[in-house]
Write a protein that holds these residues in place. Structure first.
Motif, PDB file in Angstrom:
ATOM      1  N   ARG A  86      -5.747  -2.052  -0.881  1.00 18.75           N
ATOM      2  CA  ARG A  86      -7.418  -2.433  -1.272  1.00 18.75           C
ATOM      3  C   ARG A  86      -7.855  -1.501  -2.000  1.00 18.75           C
ATOM      4  O   ARG A  86      -8.583  -2.362  -3.514  1.00 18.75           O
ATOM      5  CB  ARG A  86      -8.340  -2.007   0.021  1.00 18.75           C
ATOM      6  N   LYS A  87      -7.786  -0.083  -2.367  1.00 16.49           N
ATOM      7  CA  LYS A  87      -7.114   0.742  -3.366  1.00 16.49           C
ATOM      8  C   LYS A  87      -7.110   0.033  -4.864  1.00 16.49           C
ATOM      9  O   LYS A  87      -7.746   0.092  -5.842  1.00 16.49           O
ATOM     10  CB  LYS A  87      -7.418   1.696  -3.138  1.00 16.49           C
ATOM     11  N   LYS A  88      -5.983  -0.844  -4.607  1.00 19.85           N
ATOM     12  CA  LYS A  88      -5.620  -1.737  -6.003  1.00 19.85           C
ATOM     13  C   LYS A  88      -6.186  -2.196  -6.397  1.00 19.85           C
ATOM     14  O   LYS A  88      -5.965  -2.396  -7.749  1.00 19.85           O
ATOM     15  CB  LYS A  88      -3.741  -1.990  -5.986  1.00 19.85           C
ATOM     16  N   LEU A  89      -6.737  -3.432  -5.965  1.00 18.10           N
ATOM     17  CA  LEU A  89      -7.695  -4.177  -5.672  1.00 18.10           C
ATOM     18  C   LEU A  89      -8.874  -3.858  -6.510  1.00 18.10           C
ATOM     19  O   LEU A  89      -9.363  -4.725  -7.312  1.00 18.10           O
ATOM     20  CB  LEU A  89      -7.981  -5.173  -4.648  1.00 18.10           C
ATOM     21  N   LYS A  90      -9.072  -2.439  -5.812  1.00 13.01           N
ATOM     22  CA  LYS A  90     -11.047  -2.370  -6.464  1.00 13.01           C
ATOM     23  C   LYS A  90     -10.623  -1.759  -8.141  1.00 13.01           C
ATOM     24  O   LYS A  90     -11.294  -2.345  -8.916  1.00 13.01           O
ATOM     25  CB  LYS A  90     -11.000  -0.836  -5.669  1.00 13.01           C
ATOM     26  N   VAL A  91      -9.443  -1.186  -8.217  1.00 12.53           N
ATOM     27  CA  VAL A  91      -8.968  -0.176  -9.699  1.00 12.53           C
ATOM     28  C   VAL A  91      -9.044  -1.688 -10.509  1.00 12.53           C
ATOM     29  O   VAL A  91      -9.384  -2.359 -11.387  1.00 12.53           O
ATOM     30  CB  VAL A  91      -7.561   0.460  -9.756  1.00 12.53           C
ATOM     31  N   ASN A  92      -7.873  -3.114 -10.287  1.00 14.02           N
ATOM     32  CA  ASN A  92      -7.349  -3.948 -11.041  1.00 14.02           C
ATOM     33  C   ASN A  92      -9.422  -4.404 -10.866  1.00 14.02           C
ATOM     34  O   ASN A  92      -9.693  -5.409 -12.197  1.00 14.02           O
ATOM     35  CB  ASN A  92      -7.396  -4.912 -10.477  1.00 14.02           C
ATOM     36  N   GLU A  93     -10.564  -4.718  -9.839  1.00 11.75           N
ATOM     37  CA  GLU A  93     -11.917  -5.461  -9.923  1.00 11.75           C
ATOM     38  C   GLU A  93     -12.475  -4.722 -11.531  1.00 11.75           C
ATOM     39  O   GLU A  93     -12.965  -5.348 -12.332  1.00 11.75           O
ATOM     40  CB  GLU A  93     -11.702  -5.489  -8.717  1.00 11.75           C
ATOM     41  N   ARG A  94     -12.434  -2.928 -10.934  1.00  5.91           N
ATOM     42  CA  ARG A  94     -13.527  -2.510 -11.843  1.00  5.91           C
ATOM     43  C   ARG A  94     -12.761  -2.900 -13.927  1.00  5.91           C
ATOM     44  O   ARG A  94     -14.145  -2.694 -14.763  1.00  5.91           O
ATOM     45  CB  ARG A  94     -13.370  -1.185 -11.756  1.00  5.91           C
ATOM     46  N   ARG A  95     -11.520  -2.928 -13.950  1.00  8.02           N
ATOM     47  CA  ARG A  95     -11.121  -2.682 -14.864  1.00  8.02           C
ATOM     48  C   ARG A  95     -11.775  -4.450 -15.052  1.00  8.02           C
ATOM     49  O   ARG A  95     -12.107  -4.147 -16.698  1.00  8.02           O
ATOM     50  CB  ARG A  95      -9.586  -2.933 -15.103  1.00  8.02           C
ATOM     51  N   ARG A  96     -11.408  -5.186 -14.905  1.00  6.12           N
ATOM     52  CA  ARG A  96     -11.694  -6.733 -14.782  1.00  6.12           C
ATOM     53  C   ARG A  96     -12.859  -6.795 -15.396  1.00  6.12           C
ATOM     54  O   ARG A  96     -13.746  -7.290 -16.495  1.00  6.12           O
ATOM     55  CB  ARG A  96     -11.607  -7.810 -13.589  1.00  6.12           C
ATOM     56  N   HIS A  97     -13.859  -5.822 -14.825  1.00  5.66           N
ATOM     57  CA  HIS A  97     -15.637  -5.902 -15.086  1.00  5.66           C
ATOM     58  C   HIS A  97     -15.736  -5.607 -16.276  1.00  5.66           C
ATOM     59  O   HIS A  97     -16.171  -5.662 -17.255  1.00  5.66           O
ATOM     60  CB  HIS A  97     -16.273  -4.890 -13.790  1.00  5.66           C
ATOM     61  N   ASN A  98     -15.611  -4.008 -16.485  1.00  9.00           N
ATOM     62  CA  ASN A  98     -15.120  -3.234 -17.646  1.00  9.00           C
ATOM     63  C   ASN A  98     -14.866  -3.726 -19.184  1.00  9.00           C
ATOM     64  O   ASN A  98     -15.696  -4.122 -20.039  1.00  9.00           O
ATOM     65  CB  ASN A  98     -14.406  -2.286 -18.172  1.00  9.00           C
ATOM     66  N   VAL A  99     -14.057  -5.003 -19.404  1.00 12.06           N
ATOM     67  CA  VAL A  99     -13.168  -5.657 -19.718  1.00 12.06           C
ATOM     68  C   VAL A  99     -14.171  -7.040 -20.224  1.00 12.06           C
ATOM     69  O   VAL A  99     -14.417  -7.043 -21.736  1.00 12.06           O
ATOM     70  CB  VAL A  99     -11.792  -6.634 -19.349  1.00 12.06           C
ATOM     71  N   ARG A 100     -15.032  -7.368 -19.439  1.00 12.29           N
ATOM     72  CA  ARG A 100     -15.845  -8.373 -19.456  1.00 12.29           C
ATOM     73  C   ARG A 100     -16.705  -8.530 -20.084  1.00 12.29           C
ATOM     74  O   ARG A 100     -17.616  -8.809 -21.143  1.00 12.29           O
ATOM     75  CB  ARG A 100     -15.975  -9.195 -17.985  1.00 12.29           C
ATOM     76  N   ARG A 101     -17.144  -6.827 -19.455  1.00  9.64           N
ATOM     77  CA  ARG A 101     -18.664  -6.401 -20.640  1.00  9.64           C
ATOM     78  C   ARG A 101     -18.676  -6.112 -21.742  1.00  9.64           C
ATOM     79  O   ARG A 101     -19.474  -6.325 -23.298  1.00  9.64           O
ATOM     80  CB  ARG A 101     -18.379  -5.096 -19.637  1.00  9.64           C
ATOM     81  N   GLU A 102     -16.980  -5.627 -22.038  1.00  8.97           N
ATOM     82  CA  GLU A 102     -16.710  -5.140 -23.864  1.00  8.97           C
ATOM     83  C   GLU A 102     -16.748  -6.700 -24.534  1.00  8.97           C
ATOM     84  O   GLU A 102     -16.754  -6.558 -25.459  1.00  8.97           O
ATOM     85  CB  GLU A 102     -15.367  -4.624 -23.406  1.00  8.97           C
ATOM     86  N   LEU A 103     -15.994  -7.757 -24.057  1.00  8.63           N
ATOM     87  CA  LEU A 103     -15.693  -9.043 -24.631  1.00  8.63           C
ATOM     88  C   LEU A 103     -17.447  -9.179 -24.476  1.00  8.63           C
ATOM     89  O   LEU A 103     -17.110  -9.802 -25.770  1.00  8.63           O
ATOM     90  CB  LEU A 103     -15.371  -9.950 -23.370  1.00  8.63           C
TER      91      LEU A 103
END
Ligand SMILES: [Zn+2]
Length: 141
Positions: A86-103
């Motif tokens: 669950r935690k792993k998925l959350k970390v991945n999701e947060r990273r995805r969110h940050n990358v999307r914003r940066e892009l």
């Protein structure tokens, strides 16, 4: 030494070792190429170094593993070690969110393709990207 992970969990851990150039990514690349799309791979100058990027149109494509990113269609949480995953998925999701914003800030369009979309209909996924690229090019020119 005994493995502390169940075999299924172990194989998933091992799968992370090879998260670039995965089979779905290769298939999608092949389809894009045959549609005439020319792209860069894992370009570190682009935020998140997308699996595939089309610099001319500023389109970034990520081929997301259904397991690692919790695909709404085919993800089932592992029974063992549930809090860990669950935690792993959350970390991945947060990273995805940050990358999307940066892009977005850098003026890129981000397209996320699920692994299972490629497996189901690779051509359709490729055409979707091609359409986005065409749209972007008319916007830019
Ligand atoms: Zn999926």
């Amino acid at each position: 030494m005994a493995d502390c992970f169940a075999p299924t969990v172990r194989s998933r851990i091992m799968a992370t070792v090879r998260n670039r150039h995965t089979a779905p990514e290769l298939r999608l690349r092949k389809s894009l190429w045959s549609l005439g799309c020319r792209y860069r791979l894992h370009d570190r100058r682009v935020p998140g170094s997308p699996d595939i990027s089309i610099p001319r149109a500023r389109v970034a494509i990520f081929v997301d593993g259904c397991f690692w990113h919790g695909c709404p269609r085919c993800y089932t949480p592992p029974k063992s070690n549930a809090p860990f995953w669950r935690k792993k998925l959350k970390v991945n999701e947060r990273r995805r969110h940050n990358v999307r914003r940066e892009l977005r800030i850098a003026g890129w369009q981000c397209i996320e393709i699920w692994e299972c979309d490629v497996e189901r209909n690779c051509e359709r996924a490729a055409r979707r990207i091609q359409a986005a690229v065409a749209r972007r090019l008319t916007e830019i020119d």
